[in-house]
Design an enzyme around this catalytic site. Structure first.
Site, PDB file in Angstrom:
ATOM      1  N   PHE A 140      50.854  53.392  35.261  1.00 23.58           N
ATOM      2  CA  PHE A 140      51.299  54.479  36.134  1.00 23.58           C
ATOM      3  C   PHE A 140      51.847  53.957  37.461  1.00 23.58           C
ATOM      4  O   PHE A 140      53.046  54.064  37.754  1.00 23.58           O
ATOM      5  CB  PHE A 140      50.130  55.445  36.331  1.00 23.58           C
ATOM      6  CG  PHE A 140      50.309  56.461  37.421  1.00 23.58           C
ATOM      7  CD1 PHE A 140      51.499  57.150  37.569  1.00 23.58           C
ATOM      8  CD2 PHE A 140      49.264  56.741  38.294  1.00 23.58           C
ATOM      9  CE1 PHE A 140      51.653  58.107  38.576  1.00 23.58           C
ATOM     10  CE2 PHE A 140      49.398  57.688  39.292  1.00 23.58           C
ATOM     11  CZ  PHE A 140      50.598  58.356  39.441  1.00 23.58           C
ATOM     12  N   ILE A 141      51.010  53.364  38.271  1.00 27.49           N
ATOM     13  CA  ILE A 141      51.449  52.889  39.582  1.00 27.49           C
ATOM     14  C   ILE A 141      52.342  51.660  39.439  1.00 27.49           C
ATOM     15  O   ILE A 141      53.372  51.540  40.107  1.00 27.49           O
ATOM     16  CB  ILE A 141      50.238  52.593  40.485  1.00 27.49           C
ATOM     17  CG1 ILE A 141      49.410  53.857  40.697  1.00 27.49           C
ATOM     18  CG2 ILE A 141      50.687  52.033  41.842  1.00 27.49           C
ATOM     19  CD1 ILE A 141      48.119  53.649  41.477  1.00 27.49           C
ATOM     20  N   ASP A 159      51.788  42.814  31.495  1.00 28.18           N
ATOM     21  CA  ASP A 159      50.978  43.922  30.979  1.00 28.18           C
ATOM     22  C   ASP A 159      50.593  43.620  29.537  1.00 28.18           C
ATOM     23  O   ASP A 159      51.306  42.895  28.838  1.00 28.18           O
ATOM     24  CB  ASP A 159      51.760  45.239  31.044  1.00 28.18           C
ATOM     25  CG  ASP A 159      50.854  46.456  31.186  1.00 28.18           C
ATOM     26  OD1 ASP A 159      50.014  46.665  30.288  1.00 28.18           O
ATOM     27  OD2 ASP A 159      50.985  47.195  32.172  1.00 28.18           O
ATOM     28  N   THR A 177      46.606  50.274  28.466  1.00 28.41           N
ATOM     29  CA  THR A 177      46.681  51.630  29.023  1.00 28.41           C
ATOM     30  C   THR A 177      48.106  51.978  29.451  1.00 28.41           C
ATOM     31  O   THR A 177      48.436  53.151  29.599  1.00 28.41           O
ATOM     32  CB  THR A 177      45.745  51.800  30.242  1.00 28.41           C
ATOM     33  OG1 THR A 177      46.095  50.844  31.248  1.00 28.41           O
ATOM     34  CG2 THR A 177      44.294  51.588  29.833  1.00 28.41           C
ATOM     35  N   ASP A 187      47.236  39.410  28.700  1.00 31.67           N
ATOM     36  CA  ASP A 187      45.998  40.046  29.126  1.00 31.67           C
ATOM     37  C   ASP A 187      45.480  39.349  30.377  1.00 31.67           C
ATOM     38  O   ASP A 187      45.477  38.114  30.448  1.00 31.67           O
ATOM     39  CB  ASP A 187      44.968  39.938  27.998  1.00 31.67           C
ATOM     40  CG  ASP A 187      43.775  40.854  28.199  1.00 31.67           C
ATOM     41  OD1 ASP A 187      43.112  40.769  29.258  1.00 31.67           O
ATOM     42  OD2 ASP A 187      43.494  41.662  27.289  1.00 31.67           O
ATOM     43  N   GLN A 211      48.247  45.368  40.303  1.00 32.27           N
ATOM     44  CA  GLN A 211      47.898  46.733  39.923  1.00 32.27           C
ATOM     45  C   GLN A 211      47.128  46.787  38.608  1.00 32.27           C
ATOM     46  O   GLN A 211      46.567  47.823  38.256  1.00 32.27           O
ATOM     47  CB  GLN A 211      49.171  47.584  39.783  1.00 32.27           C
ATOM     48  CG  GLN A 211      50.111  47.502  40.966  1.00 32.27           C
ATOM     49  CD  GLN A 211      49.500  47.988  42.252  1.00 32.27           C
ATOM     50  OE1 GLN A 211      48.971  49.089  42.304  1.00 32.27           O
ATOM     51  NE2 GLN A 211      49.574  47.175  43.293  1.00 32.27           N
ATOM     52  N   TYR A 229      32.857  50.715  37.660  1.00 35.82           N
ATOM     53  CA  TYR A 229      34.254  50.533  38.073  1.00 35.82           C
ATOM     54  C   TYR A 229      34.403  50.308  39.575  1.00 35.82           C
ATOM     55  O   TYR A 229      35.034  49.328  39.999  1.00 35.82           O
ATOM     56  CB  TYR A 229      35.106  51.726  37.618  1.00 35.82           C
ATOM     57  CG  TYR A 229      36.539  51.664  38.081  1.00 35.82           C
ATOM     58  CD1 TYR A 229      37.433  50.769  37.509  1.00 35.82           C
ATOM     59  CD2 TYR A 229      36.994  52.501  39.100  1.00 35.82           C
ATOM     60  CE1 TYR A 229      38.760  50.700  37.933  1.00 35.82           C
ATOM     61  CE2 TYR A 229      38.310  52.444  39.528  1.00 35.82           C
ATOM     62  CZ  TYR A 229      39.183  51.544  38.946  1.00 35.82           C
ATOM     63  OH  TYR A 229      40.489  51.482  39.385  1.00 35.82           O
ATOM     64  N   LYS A 278      35.843  46.959  41.541  1.00 33.51           N
ATOM     65  CA  LYS A 278      36.979  46.974  42.473  1.00 33.51           C
ATOM     66  C   LYS A 278      36.563  46.475  43.853  1.00 33.51           C
ATOM     67  O   LYS A 278      37.343  45.803  44.544  1.00 33.51           O
ATOM     68  CB  LYS A 278      37.556  48.385  42.573  1.00 33.51           C
ATOM     69  CG  LYS A 278      38.139  48.917  41.274  1.00 33.51           C
ATOM     70  CD  LYS A 278      39.244  48.035  40.718  1.00 33.51           C
ATOM     71  CE  LYS A 278      40.558  48.252  41.419  1.00 33.51           C
ATOM     72  NZ  LYS A 278      41.663  47.483  40.788  1.00 33.51           N
ATOM     73  N   VAL A 314      42.595  63.839  36.691  1.00 37.48           N
ATOM     74  CA  VAL A 314      42.404  65.284  36.559  1.00 37.48           C
ATOM     75  C   VAL A 314      43.735  66.027  36.644  1.00 37.48           C
ATOM     76  O   VAL A 314      43.962  67.004  35.911  1.00 37.48           O
ATOM     77  CB  VAL A 314      41.405  65.791  37.626  1.00 37.48           C
ATOM     78  CG1 VAL A 314      41.943  65.577  39.033  1.00 37.48           C
ATOM     79  CG2 VAL A 314      41.100  67.260  37.410  1.00 37.48           C
TER      80      VAL A 314
END
Length: 315
Positions: A12-13, A32, A36, A55, A75, A143, A147, A187
């Site tokens: 996404f980002i 990548d 995901t 990976d 990212q 998680y 991080k 969400v």
């Protein structure tokens, strides 16, 4: 011309950063493993980037990707608090070992700066709003612990090896290309997809929990500004990336329902283990250090996001 490595470039980002750098004419190497991320996110620019499929847990693959690179936008991660609660080992190996491999690759290849995607979930559920970088982290789930450990590694490599690192604590980033149909989706994306299909979205808790929802363009801007800022202002530091506003899930639901013409009510259920109740950021440090400011507000971001999903899904 500088060469940029973007880990998680198909995500996404990462894909938004990749598109932005390519558009402005930079040389981009993308990394990548598509666990995901999606090839579709890079399909229009694959012929304009150097792509390395690999990976983050593979130290040799990461080191090869770092060869000849000037800057890294790290990212890549296995995101999601619920995912880390369900499978902490895989999450740990991807997020913590992967970050260590990126730092070692950067150090071995003379990379100038690494900008790291950190998480606002590091603050946990402690009292006191808005959240500022001087607060003691209190992560709850695996998680955010991972991080946060990545942040400490970033700061260590600046202090010990002189590798310039900058940590950006993202607050609830949303926008186009966010995966909507995974159990671990954000969400916003899940609400939109469910409403478009006429399904009833689920809210965990009473819906009055607040989030500092931040449109993707703001996160991209923060990364590029942090990458270009003088080392004396940013190296070894942590910065919030958000809008400095709080919006509840119930409010978000109402706006999305209006934009999509959805008249159903949400289904409320129990709070998920590890979830942070509220978030609200103080973005003063990023404003002062590298001139960050939100470019797109909450409701405009929702409109853009809904329009993208409607166009993409043909509805």
């Amino acid at each position: 011309m500088a060469t940029y490595l973007i880990t998680g470039a198909a995500g996404f980002i990462g894909s938004h950063l990749t598109h932005t750098l390519v558009t402005r004419g930079d040389k981009v190497r993308a990394f990548d493993n598509f666990s995901t991320g999606s090839r579709r996110n890079l399909s229009r620019i694959l012929n304009r980037i150097e792509f390395h499929e690999g990976d983050l847990r593979d130290a040799d693959a990461v080191n090869r990707a770092c060869e000849g690179v000037d800057y890294i936008l790290h990212q890549g991660a296995l995101p999601s608090v619920p995912r880390s609660v369900k499978d902490p080992r895989t999450s740990h190996e991807s997020n913590l070992n992967g970050t260590f491999n990126v730092l070692e690759g950067a150090r071995a290849n003379g990379v100038k700066r690494v900008v790291y995607a950190a998480s606002s979930s590091a603050y946990g559920n402690q009292p006191g709003f808005p959240r500022h970088e001087g607060m003691k982290p209190q992560p709850i789930a695996p998680y955010p612990v991972q991080k946060l450990a990545g942040e400490l590694y970033m700061q260590s490599y600046w202090q010990v090896y002189g590798l310039e690192t900058v940590c950006l604590r993202y607050f609830n980033i949303f926008g186009p290309r966010q995966v909507p149909d995974s159990p671990y989706s954000g969400v916003m994306a899940k609400f939109i997809l469910q409403m478009m299909h006429g399904d009833t979205p689920t809210i965990f808790g009473d819906g009055e929990q607040g989030r500092d929802f931040t449109y993707i363009d703001n996160a991209v801007s923060a990364n590029l500004l942090a990458m270009a800022a003088p080392a004396e202002k940013v190296a070894g530091r942590v910065f919030n990336v958000a809008c400095g506003e709080r919006h509840t899930l119930n409010e978000t639901y109402r706006i999305l329902a209006q934009l999509l013409g959805f008249d159903g009510l949400p289904m409320y259920t129990e709070v998920r283990a590890g979830d942070v109740r509220d978030s609200l950021a103080d973005i003063t440090a990023a404003q002062e250090a590298f001139g960050y400011k939100p470019l797109v507000g909450f409701e405009e971001g929702l409109r853009r996001t809904v329009a993208w999903y409607q166009d993409t899904l043909g509805q």
